[in-house]
Design a protein around this motif. Sequence first.
Motif, mmCIF file in Angstrom:
data_model
loop_
_atom_site.group_PDB
_atom_site.id
_atom_site.type_symbol
_atom_site.label_atom_id
_atom_site.label_comp_id
_atom_site.label_asym_id
_atom_site.label_seq_id
_atom_site.Cartn_x
_atom_site.Cartn_y
_atom_site.Cartn_z
ATOM 1 N N ALA A 1 -4.747 -6.148 18.486
ATOM 2 C CA ALA A 1 -5.518 -5.200 17.677
ATOM 3 C C ALA A 1 -6.993 -5.607 17.698
ATOM 4 N N MET A 2 -7.639 -5.592 16.537
ATOM 5 C CA MET A 2 -9.108 -5.715 16.496
ATOM 6 C C MET A 2 -9.642 -7.083 16.913
ATOM 7 N N GLY B 1 -13.918 -14.909 20.178
ATOM 8 C CA GLY B 1 -14.489 -14.292 21.371
ATOM 9 C C GLY B 1 -14.062 -14.883 22.695
ATOM 10 N N LYS C 1 -16.656 -8.603 15.152
ATOM 11 C CA LYS C 1 -15.940 -9.841 14.883
ATOM 12 C C LYS C 1 -16.830 -11.086 14.952
ATOM 13 N N ASP D 1 -11.014 -14.907 24.366
ATOM 14 C CA ASP D 1 -9.687 -14.490 24.844
ATOM 15 C C ASP D 1 -9.618 -14.344 26.359
ATOM 16 N N CYS E 1 -12.702 0.978 16.828
ATOM 17 C CA CYS E 1 -11.361 0.437 16.636
ATOM 18 C C CYS E 1 -10.681 0.179 17.981
ATOM 19 N N LYS F 1 0.832 -1.202 0.000
ATOM 20 C CA LYS F 1 0.000 0.000 0.000
ATOM 21 C C LYS F 1 0.864 1.249 0.000
ATOM 22 N N ALA G 1 -2.051 -15.948 19.380
ATOM 23 C CA ALA G 1 -3.412 -16.420 19.691
ATOM 24 C C ALA G 1 -4.353 -15.814 18.664
ATOM 25 N N ASP G 2 -4.911 -16.640 17.796
ATOM 26 C CA ASP G 2 -5.800 -16.139 16.734
ATOM 27 C C ASP G 2 -6.659 -17.305 16.252
ATOM 28 N N HIS H 1 -5.778 -3.986 0.428
ATOM 29 C CA HIS H 1 -6.735 -2.879 0.416
ATOM 30 C C HIS H 1 -6.873 -2.245 1.777
ATOM 31 N N CYS I 1 -1.762 -6.269 8.302
ATOM 32 C CA CYS I 1 -2.310 -4.967 8.704
ATOM 33 C C CYS I 1 -1.256 -4.000 9.232
ATOM 34 N N ARG J 1 -9.540 -7.490 7.472
ATOM 35 C CA ARG J 1 -8.830 -6.848 6.356
ATOM 36 C C ARG J 1 -7.929 -7.786 5.567
ATOM 37 N N ARG J 2 -7.528 -7.312 4.389
ATOM 38 C CA ARG J 2 -6.454 -7.967 3.632
ATOM 39 C C ARG J 2 -5.365 -6.944 3.338
ATOM 40 N N ASN K 1 -3.626 -9.350 13.000
ATOM 41 C CA ASN K 1 -3.121 -9.953 11.764
ATOM 42 C C ASN K 1 -1.941 -9.078 11.324
ATOM 43 N N HIS L 1 -9.595 -0.393 4.220
ATOM 44 C CA HIS L 1 -10.958 -0.050 4.627
ATOM 45 C C HIS L 1 -11.949 -0.058 3.481
HETATM 46 N N1 LIG Z 1 -4.047 -3.807 4.705
HETATM 47 C C1 LIG Z 1 -4.674 -3.092 5.635
HETATM 48 N N2 LIG Z 1 -3.999 -2.721 6.753
HETATM 49 C C2 LIG Z 1 -4.664 -2.020 7.706
HETATM 50 C C3 LIG Z 1 -6.023 -1.614 7.556
HETATM 51 C C4 LIG Z 1 -6.682 -2.009 6.340
HETATM 52 O O1 LIG Z 1 -7.870 -1.696 6.110
HETATM 53 N N3 LIG Z 1 -5.975 -2.746 5.420
HETATM 54 N N4 LIG Z 1 -6.663 -0.925 8.527
HETATM 55 C C5 LIG Z 1 -5.900 -0.367 9.651
HETATM 56 C C6 LIG Z 1 -6.764 -0.255 10.836
HETATM 57 S S1 LIG Z 1 -7.721 1.127 11.052
HETATM 58 C C7 LIG Z 1 -6.739 -1.167 11.844
HETATM 59 S S2 LIG Z 1 -7.723 -0.954 13.217
HETATM 60 C C8 LIG Z 1 -5.812 -2.288 11.836
HETATM 61 C C9 LIG Z 1 -6.480 -3.601 12.225
HETATM 62 O O2 LIG Z 1 -5.526 -4.605 12.299
HETATM 63 P P1 LIG Z 1 -5.962 -6.063 12.749
HETATM 64 O O3 LIG Z 1 -6.730 -5.994 13.983
HETATM 65 O O4 LIG Z 1 -4.739 -6.900 12.734
HETATM 66 O O5 LIG Z 1 -6.927 -6.463 11.539
HETATM 67 P P2 LIG Z 1 -8.228 -7.386 11.406
HETATM 68 O O6 LIG Z 1 -8.286 -7.901 10.003
HETATM 69 O O7 LIG Z 1 -9.408 -6.705 11.930
HETATM 70 O O8 LIG Z 1 -7.828 -8.690 12.184
HETATM 71 C C10 LIG Z 1 -7.760 -8.945 13.465
HETATM 72 C C11 LIG Z 1 -7.186 -10.327 13.713
HETATM 73 O O9 LIG Z 1 -7.861 -10.806 14.843
HETATM 74 C C12 LIG Z 1 -8.251 -12.143 14.635
HETATM 75 N N5 LIG Z 1 -9.407 -12.413 15.491
HETATM 76 C C13 LIG Z 1 -10.720 -12.373 15.193
HETATM 77 N N6 LIG Z 1 -11.440 -12.718 16.273
HETATM 78 C C14 LIG Z 1 -10.583 -13.009 17.267
HETATM 79 C C15 LIG Z 1 -10.724 -13.445 18.614
HETATM 80 O O10 LIG Z 1 -11.816 -13.681 19.110
HETATM 81 N N7 LIG Z 1 -9.600 -13.618 19.342
HETATM 82 C C16 LIG Z 1 -8.357 -13.411 18.813
HETATM 83 N N8 LIG Z 1 -7.314 -13.608 19.599
HETATM 84 N N9 LIG Z 1 -8.199 -13.020 17.550
HETATM 85 C C17 LIG Z 1 -9.290 -12.806 16.791
HETATM 86 C C18 LIG Z 1 -8.496 -12.241 13.151
HETATM 87 O O11 LIG Z 1 -8.444 -13.569 12.734
HETATM 88 C C19 LIG Z 1 -7.390 -11.362 12.608
HETATM 89 O O12 LIG Z 1 -6.226 -12.108 12.416
HETATM 90 O O13 LIG Z 1 -5.241 -2.457 10.546
HETATM 91 C C20 LIG Z 1 -4.718 -1.263 9.995
HETATM 92 N N10 LIG Z 1 -3.992 -1.676 8.830
#
Ligand SMILES: Nc1nc2c(c(=O)[nH]1)N[C@H]1C(S)=C(S)[C@@H](COP(=O)(O)OP(=O)(O)OC[C@H]3O[C@@H](n4cnc5c(=O)[nH]c(N)nc54)[C@H](O)[C@@H]3O)O[C@H]1N2
Length: 737
Positions: free
Chosen positions: A291-292, A216, A692, A218, A134, A45, A196-197, A598, A175, A594-595, A171, A600
């Motif tokens: 993170a998320m 859910g 989630k 954790d 977030c 990106k 842990a994922d 891309h 991300c 996310r991937r 992830n 958002h």
């Molecule tokens: N390429 C890319 N990068 C980005 C973004 C984007 O849109 N694209 N957005 C940005 C933004 S604003 C943010 S907030 C960050 C988000 O960054 P991340 O939080 O890393 O992104 P998500 O894809 O929401 O993935 C969260 C991870 O949590 C895992 N997960 C889901 N449920 C649970 C659970 O119950 N327990 C645990 N332990 N894990 C769980 C998912 O499998 C995933 O691997 O990324 C940022 N970076």
Amino acid sequence: MTDVTTVCPYCGTGCSMRLTTNDNQIIEINGDPAHPVNEGDLCLKGLYGFKHVASPARLATPLLKENGKFVSVSWDTALDAIAKKLGAIKDESGPDAVAVFASARGTNEENYVAQKFARAVIGTNNVDHCARLCHAPTVAGLTLTLGTGAMTNSIPELGDDSDLIFIIGSNTAECHPLIAKHVLKAKERGARLIVADPRMTEMANKAHLWLRVPLGHDIPLLNAMMHVIIKENLHKADFIRDHANGFDDLVRAVEDYAPETVARMTGIPVADIVTAGRAYATARAAATLYAMGVTQFSCGTGNVASISNLAVITAQIGRPGAGICPLRGQNNVQGAGDMGALPNVLAGGVPVTSGPDRARLEEVWKVSLPPRIGLRVTEIPDAIDAGKVRAIVIDGENPIMSDPHTEHFAKGLEKLDLLVVADLFMSETARRADIVLPAAGWGEKDGTFTNTERRVQRLRPAVTPPGEAKPDWWIFDALAQRLGYSGMAYQGPQDIWDEVRQLVPATFGGISYQRLASLPGLCWPCPSEDHPGTPVLHAGGVFRTPSGKAELKPVLFNPVSVPEEQRKAFTDPIVGHISERPDQDYPFMLTTGRRVYHYHTGTMTRRSPLLERIAPEELIELNPEDAKKLTVQDGDYIKVSTRRGTVVAKAWLTERVSPGVVFSTFHFWEASSNEETHSEDLDPYSGIPEYKISAARVVKSSVAEAQASVMAKRQYYREDVELAAIVEMHAHQGAPP
Ligand SMILES: Nc1nc2c(c(=O)[nH]1)N[C@H]1C(S)=C(S)[C@@H](COP(=O)(O)OP(=O)(O)OC[C@H]3O[C@@H](n4cnc5c(=O)[nH]c(N)nc54)[C@H](O)[C@@H]3O)O[C@H]1N2
Ligand SMILES: Nc1nc2c(c(=O)[nH]1)N[C@H]1C(S)=C(S)[C@@H](COP(=O)(O)OP(=O)(O)OC[C@H]3O[C@@H](n4cnc5c(=O)[nH]c(N)nc54)[C@H](O)[C@@H]3O)O[C@H]1N2
Ligand code: SF4
Ligand SMILES: [Mo]
């Protein structure tokens, strides 16, 4: 050709980059080798996601909706119309009938001005931004437990100092790719990696130990790790005695979460829970990255408090490489919060309700400030429905696609008397506005961004904005003047930043534009011009809570609901459950995220041809076992429905997800997962929705159904020529649009 050094517009890693421009166009981007975070590298990106800047679809003039069609008008006409309407609504219904959505994509200076506009000009604390969706649980949770709701350590420490990295619910490789690089550097150095994922992410694959926690769950996992640590006497009793409150309650709370119990509940082997607990507690310097996957739950704050409990009882905090690292998402989401673009705090975390700092602000701004806590983004749709909110100014967010339960949100917007959207593009949200304003964006404007490690960095313009597009701070300034407020006539971003430094000297006083000209940013707090900044928070076990100690919180969990007797055993426990569980009608769990390709809602990355070519459409992850039962082959279309909505897209058969789980993104308007997510049962501490987990039904679909779905969505989201062109392009590639 000229080179300009600036900061990436995408994720919160805050990579530094050099833009090469020619003839007022960005033609190439390279990583800045002198920067301590990205050391010359950039992800896809960062390297290729800049083509949106010169896109012919950029908004170039203000637009006013007349009889359902937008017409181009002058700034004077647009601003006069907005000021008149806002003034009237304020007179008729009071200042709280207006709300402002600030933007984590905008600069610190723009966010400061946006919240000042809401408070000093309109007179409301109804100002919020996407942090609500977030890391709001991080801000709520870590403020409660440690006194500061931010990442405690710097990114390079992971590569240099940590000897154990625990990634939970992040992830990281997709991300925060350039943070993942520091994690892998640590691993090469011999550090242990535990992930842990529920999904087999790239980091899970590379980990020494992968804990496949079910969605859910954790809190039980973290409680079980603490159970092991306490039973085996691996906690740091001296540190706890001197620097923490609440240990006895925590011991009682984790008592019920023996590894055997939690293994039954989660399917994670007992031995793995024990190994993880021991390794974390005995590491020289352990860092937790999250993170998320931790925050976007109705118990998001409970999850964060559990992570904090684990770090505090093992004294894995306040040292280089040891700490809690919420990986902030957007390029400037840390900054937007720091500037007070939140309904409960002013710049620098000063409560809106009372206190000497608030009084000082009233003096500088020459107004009396509203003392009522404002509405959160996620409370706005119901407030519109109840007639409490009549006008919204959205500055750089696309909530139609990013907020939960699209239909609910869209119905809210329809009832407004005034919707103003400032954006780079005619986004799905802008389409529904009464007035659309063309914003100057990244690459075109000056200011500062604050990345996830609290590093304030200079953003620099390289090209001129299209047509009459203006920076967001200018827009709020111009509106303030029309509404009769004189305290916002700024010369430019530096002028605004100097006001922030003056108001919040302990945090930002030493961060001047002059210093930032030659430094790769400074991590706050940085109180004076000779201060080097603060990469590590809570050194020496000093916390910014009212007691000066870390607060340990009992956190309890039951997927259905924590029984009353269990809650009553503690004063003020945090309790967690899952809001929508699978049932006969909706037997799957849909999880979203996310991937790497891309960002958002895709307004920017989908306009960069290379990224759009690599990842042109949604691929829903489906476990092969489920696929077999549904007679679905890889690449077949499937239909995923929840109680709110339906998405049709191609299936990607992969063991990344467990049986019973499907994963999709919110990058593609043709298949936008927020049509399916729900906005109920928000986390009571932070107001975040449970993005989630949604109960879902999955069935095999067809090319014809996919085409019909896209055509229907084209009506719903976008009808313009530009998007028709994307649809054509997809058709051309052999895929249904
Ligand atoms: N390429 C890319 N990068 C980005 C973004 C984007 O849109 N694209 N957005 C940005 C933004 S604003 C943010 S907030 C960050 C988000 O960054 P991340 O939080 O890393 O992104 P998500 O894809 O929401 O993935 C969260 C991870 O949590 C895992 N997960 C889901 N449920 C649970 C659970 O119950 N327990 C645990 N332990 N894990 C769980 C998912 O499998 C995933 O691997 O990324 C940022 N970076
Ligand atoms: N289902 C599901 N939904 C989610 C999430 C999830 O994991 N699952 N994650 C949530 C999270 S963590 C986040 S952070 C949110 C993000 O939600 P949003 O912030 O709404 O998403 P973006 O697509 O980043 O929208 C930013 C908008 O600002 C515009 N823009 C960019 N730069 C500028 C600028 O300088 N000025 C102005 N005026 N406009 C600009 C862009 O064109 C775009 O329209 O989504 C949330 N939604
Ligand atoms: S890791 Fe984040 S900040 Fe760095 S180049 Fe990629 S998107 Fe930009
Ligand atoms: Mo985010």
